[in-house]
Design a protein around this motif. Structure first.
Motif, short mmCIF file in Angstrom:
data_model
loop_
_atom_site.label_atom_id
_atom_site.label_comp_id
_atom_site.label_asym_id
_atom_site.label_seq_id
_atom_site.Cartn_x
_atom_site.Cartn_y
_atom_site.Cartn_z
N ARG A 191 0.85 -1.25 -0.03
CA ARG A 191 -0.10 0.10 0.04
C ARG A 191 0.95 1.32 0.12
NH1 ARG A 191 -2.74 -2.55 -2.33
NH2 ARG A 191 -4.66 -2.91 -1.96
N ARG A 192 2.07 1.07 0.33
CA ARG A 192 2.96 2.30 0.04
C ARG A 192 4.44 1.78 -0.65
NH1 ARG A 192 3.03 4.77 6.24
NH2 ARG A 192 1.43 6.21 5.92
N VAL A 193 4.58 2.23 -1.69
CA VAL A 193 5.62 1.89 -2.71
C VAL A 193 6.67 3.04 -2.97
CG1 VAL A 193 6.19 0.85 -4.72
CG2 VAL A 193 4.01 0.26 -3.80
N VAL A 194 7.80 2.77 -2.87
CA VAL A 194 8.79 3.76 -3.32
C VAL A 194 9.45 3.03 -4.66
CG1 VAL A 194 10.90 4.99 -2.89
CG2 VAL A 194 9.40 4.75 -1.12
N VAL A 195 9.50 3.79 -5.76
CA VAL A 195 10.25 3.37 -6.95
C VAL A 195 11.48 3.97 -6.97
CG1 VAL A 195 10.22 3.44 -9.57
CG2 VAL A 195 7.94 3.01 -8.10
N LEU A 196 12.51 3.00 -6.98
CA LEU A 196 13.96 3.60 -6.95
C LEU A 196 14.70 3.30 -8.16
CD1 LEU A 196 16.36 4.23 -4.97
CD2 LEU A 196 16.26 1.83 -4.33
N PRO A 197 15.06 4.28 -8.97
CA PRO A 197 15.77 3.86 -10.25
C PRO A 197 17.14 3.53 -9.77
CG PRO A 197 15.60 5.91 -9.88
CD PRO A 197 14.88 5.55 -8.36
N TYR A 198 17.54 2.35 -10.68
CA TYR A 198 18.88 1.97 -10.30
C TYR A 198 19.59 2.28 -11.63
CZ TYR A 198 22.31 -1.79 -9.21
OH TYR A 198 23.50 -2.51 -8.59
N PHE A 199 20.04 3.43 -11.61
CA PHE A 199 20.62 4.25 -12.56
C PHE A 199 21.87 5.31 -11.91
CE2 PHE A 199 16.96 3.09 -14.80
CZ PHE A 199 17.56 3.10 -16.03
N LEU A 200 22.91 5.45 -12.41
CA LEU A 200 23.94 6.29 -12.02
C LEU A 200 23.45 7.68 -11.77
CD1 LEU A 200 27.21 4.63 -13.12
CD2 LEU A 200 26.04 4.51 -11.01
N PHE A 201 23.13 8.38 -13.17
CA PHE A 201 22.79 9.62 -13.51
C PHE A 201 21.56 9.84 -14.25
CE2 PHE A 201 27.44 9.39 -14.27
CZ PHE A 201 28.06 9.65 -13.20
N THR A 202 20.96 11.15 -14.15
CA THR A 202 19.86 11.35 -14.75
C THR A 202 19.92 11.19 -16.20
OG1 THR A 202 18.18 13.16 -15.05
CG2 THR A 202 20.45 13.77 -15.34
N GLY A 203 18.68 11.00 -17.05
CA GLY A 203 18.83 10.79 -18.17
C GLY A 203 17.44 10.31 -18.81
N ILE A 204 17.28 9.89 -20.17
CA ILE A 204 16.01 9.91 -20.62
C ILE A 204 15.40 8.56 -20.01
CG2 ILE A 204 14.91 8.86 -22.73
CD1 ILE A 204 16.87 10.59 -24.31
N LEU A 205 16.07 7.48 -19.73
CA LEU A 205 15.29 6.32 -19.13
C LEU A 205 14.79 6.63 -17.59
CD1 LEU A 205 17.26 3.25 -20.50
CD2 LEU A 205 15.36 4.25 -21.37
N PRO A 206 15.57 6.88 -16.79
CA PRO A 206 15.24 7.44 -15.51
C PRO A 206 14.25 8.43 -15.62
CG PRO A 206 17.60 7.72 -15.44
CD PRO A 206 17.26 7.56 -17.05
N ASP A 207 14.02 9.29 -16.46
CA ASP A 207 12.73 10.19 -16.55
C ASP A 207 11.43 9.60 -17.02
OD1 ASP A 207 14.38 12.35 -16.07
OD2 ASP A 207 14.48 13.23 -18.12
#
Length: 307
Positions: A191-207
């Motif tokens: 009921r509580r979720v954090v989506v955590l991107p496994y990426f080093l830096f910002t970019g098109i895919l993390p966006d």
């Protein structure tokens, strides 16, 4: 006369996102500032300037004859396994007399897990961990080994840290995708979720991860969903690159000891560090009471002297 240490070449993936490419270039500059004793350069395999070959040429023009290449990548997929070695072999032909060693990708490593934990803490802002399921989202690959590495990182992040669970999803090329991953954790009762991107830096895919997360959350108001930030140019990441550089220079490319409880104090397993390993059996095995398979399990891992 002291021998010049091998230079450090950072190999990046490349992104069409200018902010992400600039983050990589800034990271390489910061490594150079921190280590004035080393020539440091960095380049990309695709999509962004400078190309890897240009970075090698820059080092050669600075008088470098030996370098260690470290892939600035979290998992060993096609780029780390094929594209970078091919590019380096090409540069060796282009610059006769230059030699190099090749390091291994960065994750999963306890230092990166600490940064991921910090990103979660920032996002949770005091929400009890036991109420929160984490969805770790990797890049995704056609290489099953690379996808399995993301699952391994998720499991290591879960161990000993008290989250309700850590599940995995991928933003491209592999299942489950982000909406399917969120569907899954909701079906599991989250009921509580954090989506955590496994990426080093910002970019098109993390966006894209953040956008898909927001779209799913809007359609599922019964689940509280938050988005965490990427890893970023943290001190732990700078130190880890230098650790991978030192390994490559020393020829010390090991098995998966970064995440071994007998070498590293992982949360909840601190008492296992340095324990001698005995042959042991699995009680769930049928009738194998004392089969003692230490010769191919921890007993053969030889932590005490082989590393």
């Amino acid at each position: 006369m002291t021998t010049q240490p091998p230079a450090l070449l950072i190999a990046g993936h490349g992104t069409r996102d200018e902010a992400g490419a600039e983050a990589f270039r800034d990271f390489v500059k910061e490594l150079g500032r921190r280590h004035p004793e080393l020539p440091v350069a960095g380049g990309f395999i695709e999509l962004s300037p400078p190309p890897l070959g240009e970075a090698v040429t820059e080092l050669v023009e600075r008088g470098v004859r030996r370098f260690a290449a470290v892939p600035l990548m979290l998992v060993s997929a096609g780029h780390a396994k094929g594209d970078i070695p091919a590019a380096l072999a090409r540069e060796k032909e282009r610059h006769p007399g230059v030699t190099y060693t090749y390091g291994r990708p960065l994750g999963p490593h306890p230092a990166l897990l600490r940064v991921l934990e910090r990103r979660l803490d920032e996002t949770l802002a005091g929400t009890p961990r036991e109420d929160v399921t984490v969805l770790l989202v990797g890049r995704g690959s056609t290489d099953p080994d690379a996808n399995a590495e993301v699952c391994k990182a998720a499991r290591l992040l879960w161990e000993g840290r008290g989250y309700a669970g850590v599940e995995t999803a991928f933003v491209s090329l592999a299942a489950p995708d982000v909406p399917s991953g969120l569907d899954r954790v909701a079906r599991l009762g989250a009921r509580r979720v954090v989506v955590l991107p496994y990426f080093l830096f910002t970019g098109i895919l993390p966006d894209r991860v953040r956008r898909q997360t927001e779209e799913w959350a809007a359609a599922h108001p019964e689940v509280e969903v938050r988005s965490a930030d990427v890893i970023g140019p943290e001190p732990e990441l700078l130190d880890l690159v230098m650790e991978r550089y030192a390994e490559a220079v020393a020829g010390d490319l090991r098995m998966n000891c970064d995440s071994c409880v007998y070498r590293i104090a992982l949360p909840g397993f601190e008492d296992k560090v340095g324990l001698p390993q005995q042959p042991h059996f699995h009680p769930d095995d049928d009738g194998h009471g004392g089969h003692g398979h230490g010769h191919h399990h921890h007993g053969g891992h030889a932590h005490s002297h082989a590393h």
